[in-house]
Design a protein around this motif. Structure first.
Motif, PDB file in Angstrom:
ATOM      1  N   GLU A 114       0.827  -1.215   0.000  1.00 31.93           N
ATOM      2  CA  GLU A 114       0.000   0.000   0.000  1.00 31.93           C
ATOM      3  C   GLU A 114       0.857   1.259   0.000  1.00 31.93           C
ATOM      4  OE1 GLU A 114      -2.473  -0.636   3.387  1.00 31.93           O
ATOM      5  OE2 GLU A 114      -3.898  -1.866   2.261  1.00 31.93           O
ATOM      6  N   SER A 115       2.178   1.109   0.072  1.00 29.30           N
ATOM      7  CA  SER A 115       3.036   2.298   0.073  1.00 29.30           C
ATOM      8  C   SER A 115       3.050   2.923  -1.322  1.00 29.30           C
ATOM      9  CB  SER A 115       4.466   1.933   0.480  1.00 29.30           C
ATOM     10  OG  SER A 115       5.169   1.412  -0.624  1.00 29.30           O
ATOM     11  N   ALA A 116       3.298   4.224  -1.372  1.00 30.31           N
ATOM     12  CA  ALA A 116       3.275   4.942  -2.647  1.00 30.31           C
ATOM     13  C   ALA A 116       4.291   4.342  -3.611  1.00 30.31           C
ATOM     14  CB  ALA A 116       3.579   6.413  -2.399  1.00 30.31           C
ATOM     15  N   TRP A 117       5.397   3.840  -3.097  1.00 31.23           N
ATOM     16  CA  TRP A 117       6.450   3.311  -3.968  1.00 31.23           C
ATOM     17  C   TRP A 117       5.934   2.117  -4.759  1.00 31.23           C
ATOM     18  CZ3 TRP A 117       9.364  -0.917  -5.210  1.00 31.23           C
ATOM     19  CH2 TRP A 117      10.550  -0.662  -5.882  1.00 31.23           C
ATOM     20  N   PHE A 118       5.264   1.209  -4.089  1.00 33.57           N
ATOM     21  CA  PHE A 118       4.793   0.008  -4.776  1.00 33.57           C
ATOM     22  C   PHE A 118       3.625   0.311  -5.704  1.00 33.57           C
ATOM     23  CE2 PHE A 118       7.029  -2.454  -1.443  1.00 33.57           C
ATOM     24  CZ  PHE A 118       7.686  -3.341  -2.268  1.00 33.57           C
ATOM     25  N   LYS A 119       2.803   1.312  -5.361  1.00 34.26           N
ATOM     26  CA  LYS A 119       1.608   1.570  -6.172  1.00 34.26           C
ATOM     27  C   LYS A 119       1.935   1.970  -7.599  1.00 34.26           C
ATOM     28  CE  LYS A 119      -2.170   2.373  -3.075  1.00 34.26           C
ATOM     29  NZ  LYS A 119      -2.619   3.223  -2.014  1.00 34.26           N
ATOM     30  N   ARG A 120       3.190   2.384  -7.822  1.00 36.34           N
ATOM     31  CA  ARG A 120       3.541   2.813  -9.181  1.00 36.34           C
ATOM     32  C   ARG A 120       3.493   1.661 -10.180  1.00 36.34           C
ATOM     33  NH1 ARG A 120       8.502   6.817  -7.639  1.00 36.34           N
ATOM     34  NH2 ARG A 120       7.255   7.857  -6.077  1.00 36.34           N
ATOM     35  N   GLY A 121       3.682   0.461  -9.716  1.00 41.49           N
ATOM     36  CA  GLY A 121       3.751  -0.650 -10.667  1.00 41.49           C
ATOM     37  C   GLY A 121       2.803  -1.768 -10.318  1.00 41.49           C
ATOM     38  N   TYR A 122       3.001  -2.881 -10.946  1.00 40.34           N
ATOM     39  CA  TYR A 122       2.156  -4.059 -10.791  1.00 40.34           C
ATOM     40  C   TYR A 122       2.059  -4.500  -9.339  1.00 40.34           C
ATOM     41  CZ  TYR A 122       0.772  -8.915 -11.046  1.00 40.34           C
ATOM     42  OH  TYR A 122       0.132 -10.104 -10.855  1.00 40.34           O
ATOM     43  N   TRP A 123       3.183  -4.371  -8.603  1.00 42.41           N
ATOM     44  CA  TRP A 123       3.239  -4.939  -7.265  1.00 42.41           C
ATOM     45  C   TRP A 123       2.285  -4.253  -6.318  1.00 42.41           C
ATOM     46  CZ3 TRP A 123       5.052  -9.499  -7.156  1.00 42.41           C
ATOM     47  CH2 TRP A 123       5.921  -9.875  -8.166  1.00 42.41           C
ATOM     48  N   GLY A 124       1.809  -3.049  -6.693  1.00 44.85           N
ATOM     49  CA  GLY A 124       0.855  -2.364  -5.828  1.00 44.85           C
ATOM     50  C   GLY A 124      -0.470  -3.082  -5.741  1.00 44.85           C
ATOM     51  N   SER A 125      -0.699  -4.052  -6.598  1.00 43.64           N
ATOM     52  CA  SER A 125      -1.983  -4.751  -6.549  1.00 43.64           C
ATOM     53  C   SER A 125      -1.799  -6.224  -6.870  1.00 43.64           C
ATOM     54  CB  SER A 125      -2.960  -4.109  -7.530  1.00 43.64           C
ATOM     55  OG  SER A 125      -2.377  -4.062  -8.810  1.00 43.64           O
ATOM     56  N   ALA A 126      -0.822  -6.828  -6.240  1.00 42.70           N
ATOM     57  CA  ALA A 126      -0.548  -8.242  -6.525  1.00 42.70           C
ATOM     58  C   ALA A 126      -1.589  -9.121  -5.831  1.00 42.70           C
ATOM     59  CB  ALA A 126       0.862  -8.611  -6.089  1.00 42.70           C
ATOM     60  N   LEU A 127      -2.815  -8.951  -6.249  1.00 45.32           N
ATOM     61  CA  LEU A 127      -3.929  -9.681  -5.646  1.00 45.32           C
ATOM     62  C   LEU A 127      -4.513 -10.564  -6.739  1.00 45.32           C
ATOM     63  CD1 LEU A 127      -5.926 -10.051  -3.274  1.00 45.32           C
ATOM     64  CD2 LEU A 127      -7.147  -8.069  -4.132  1.00 45.32           C
ATOM     65  N   GLU A 128      -4.312 -11.862  -6.584  1.00 43.53           N
ATOM     66  CA  GLU A 128      -4.641 -12.763  -7.685  1.00 43.53           C
ATOM     67  C   GLU A 128      -5.516 -13.924  -7.229  1.00 43.53           C
ATOM     68  OE1 GLU A 128      -0.445 -12.388 -10.123  1.00 43.53           O
ATOM     69  OE2 GLU A 128      -0.512 -13.610  -8.322  1.00 43.53           O
ATOM     70  N   LEU A 129      -6.383 -14.341  -8.135  1.00 41.69           N
ATOM     71  CA  LEU A 129      -7.163 -15.557  -7.929  1.00 41.69           C
ATOM     72  C   LEU A 129      -6.432 -16.686  -8.650  1.00 41.69           C
ATOM     73  CD1 LEU A 129      -9.930 -16.930  -7.080  1.00 41.69           C
ATOM     74  CD2 LEU A 129     -10.635 -16.474  -9.431  1.00 41.69           C
ATOM     75  N   PHE A 130      -5.988 -17.682  -7.899  1.00 44.23           N
ATOM     76  CA  PHE A 130      -5.342 -18.860  -8.490  1.00 44.23           C
ATOM     77  C   PHE A 130      -6.401 -19.951  -8.648  1.00 44.23           C
ATOM     78  CE2 PHE A 130      -0.561 -18.857  -8.319  1.00 44.23           C
ATOM     79  CZ  PHE A 130      -0.393 -17.542  -7.959  1.00 44.23           C
ATOM     80  N   ILE A 131      -6.429 -20.559  -9.820  1.00 41.68           N
ATOM     81  CA  ILE A 131      -7.355 -21.679 -10.066  1.00 41.68           C
ATOM     82  C   ILE A 131      -6.512 -22.889 -10.459  1.00 41.68           C
ATOM     83  CG2 ILE A 131      -9.222 -22.522 -11.542  1.00 41.68           C
ATOM     84  CD1 ILE A 131     -10.020 -19.543 -11.928  1.00 41.68           C
ATOM     85  N   GLY A 132      -6.690 -23.987  -9.758  1.00 40.45           N
ATOM     86  CA  GLY A 132      -5.870 -25.155 -10.072  1.00 40.45           C
ATOM     87  C   GLY A 132      -6.674 -26.432  -9.996  1.00 40.45           C
ATOM     88  N   GLY A 133      -6.135 -27.457 -10.601  1.00 42.36           N
ATOM     89  CA  GLY A 133      -6.784 -28.771 -10.570  1.00 42.36           C
ATOM     90  C   GLY A 133      -5.774 -29.827 -10.165  1.00 42.36           C
ATOM     91  N   THR A 134      -6.228 -31.055 -10.158  1.00 42.23           N
ATOM     92  CA  THR A 134      -5.370 -32.162  -9.743  1.00 42.23           C
ATOM     93  C   THR A 134      -4.091 -32.191 -10.574  1.00 42.23           C
ATOM     94  OG1 THR A 134      -7.359 -33.375  -9.204  1.00 42.23           O
ATOM     95  CG2 THR A 134      -5.342 -34.669  -9.400  1.00 42.23           C
TER      96      THR A 134
END
Ligand SMILES: O=C(O)CCC(=O)C(=O)O
Length: 207
Positions: A114-134
């Motif tokens: 959430e720091s201003a430094w990270f918000k400049r790039g992708y890492w500011g929102s590294a929130l991902e839905l992972f979908i996997g199977g067997t």
């Protein structure tokens, strides 16, 4: 290493920080996502009904949510289940955001992202839905970039993680080109001829 499991109601944030975050000892927090609107909601059919046509790419191939759910549930066996298969939630599934609050579930804080430094790039929102199977597995052993702490919230099904204790990084032979990743091609089938099993790896190889 064995990972301890504790119910979220039995550990305070302060205990978590002192006993786990500071010494770098992973923990499974049971029931921690009960505070989320997503708890008990997410399932293959839930995603089929609401986001069936929503697309993502895995290794350059486009998949719809409907296709992915058929693959992970074994309804389509004509091709392998792709992994890691991800949706970047803020941009590809923004409707989920209100269901994932508080994002820190009371433990994953302070959030450096959430720091201003990270918000400049992708890492500011590294929130991902992972979908996997067997059989799906992450393709390489790694340490998360910038020494970030990884928070995985398991909302449906089961997943197995393999973790190594802090301090063992050099024995996982960091890739000289990308020191966040291990150079061992298949950690479950190590070729001891190419990867020496004894002796100290060179210090320059350490993460
Ligand atoms: O959930 C996974 O398969 C791996 C996630 C992970 O290690 C990461 O995103 O850094």
């Amino acid at each position: 290493m064995e990972v301890k499991k504790v119910d979220a109601s039995d550990i305070t944030y302060e205990q978590f920080v002192e006993e786990h975050w500071k010494p770098g000892i992973p923990l499974v927090l049971k029931n921690a996502t009960k505070v989320w609107g997503a708890y008990g909601q997410f399932s293959p059919d839930w995603f089929r009904e609401r986001f069936g046509e929503r697309k993502t790419h895995v290794n350059g191939v486009e998949y719809s949510m409907l296709e992915l759910m058929d693959l992970v549930e074994g309804k389509d066996t004509s091709r392998p289940v792709p992994y890691p298969c991800k949706y970047h939630i803020p941009s590809q599934l923004p409707e989920l955001m209100p269901m994932l609050t508080p994002l820190d579930i009371g433990y994953a804080k302070p959030n450096w992202l959430e720091s201003a430094w990270f918000k400049r790039g992708y890492w500011g929102s590294a929130l991902e839905l992972f979908i996997g199977g067997t059989g799906g597995k992450f393709p390489y052993v790694h340490l998360d970039y910038y020494h970030l702490s990884a928070w995985i919230n398991q909302l449906y099904g089961n997943k197995e993680f393999t973790v190594w204790p802090r301090g063992q990084e050099a024995y996982l032979y960091p890739d000289p080109q990308n020191k966040w990743s291990s150079s061992i091609p298949d950690i479950e089938n190590v070729d001891l001829g190419s990867i020496p099993s004894t002796g100290m790896p060179r210090p320059s190889n350490s993460w």
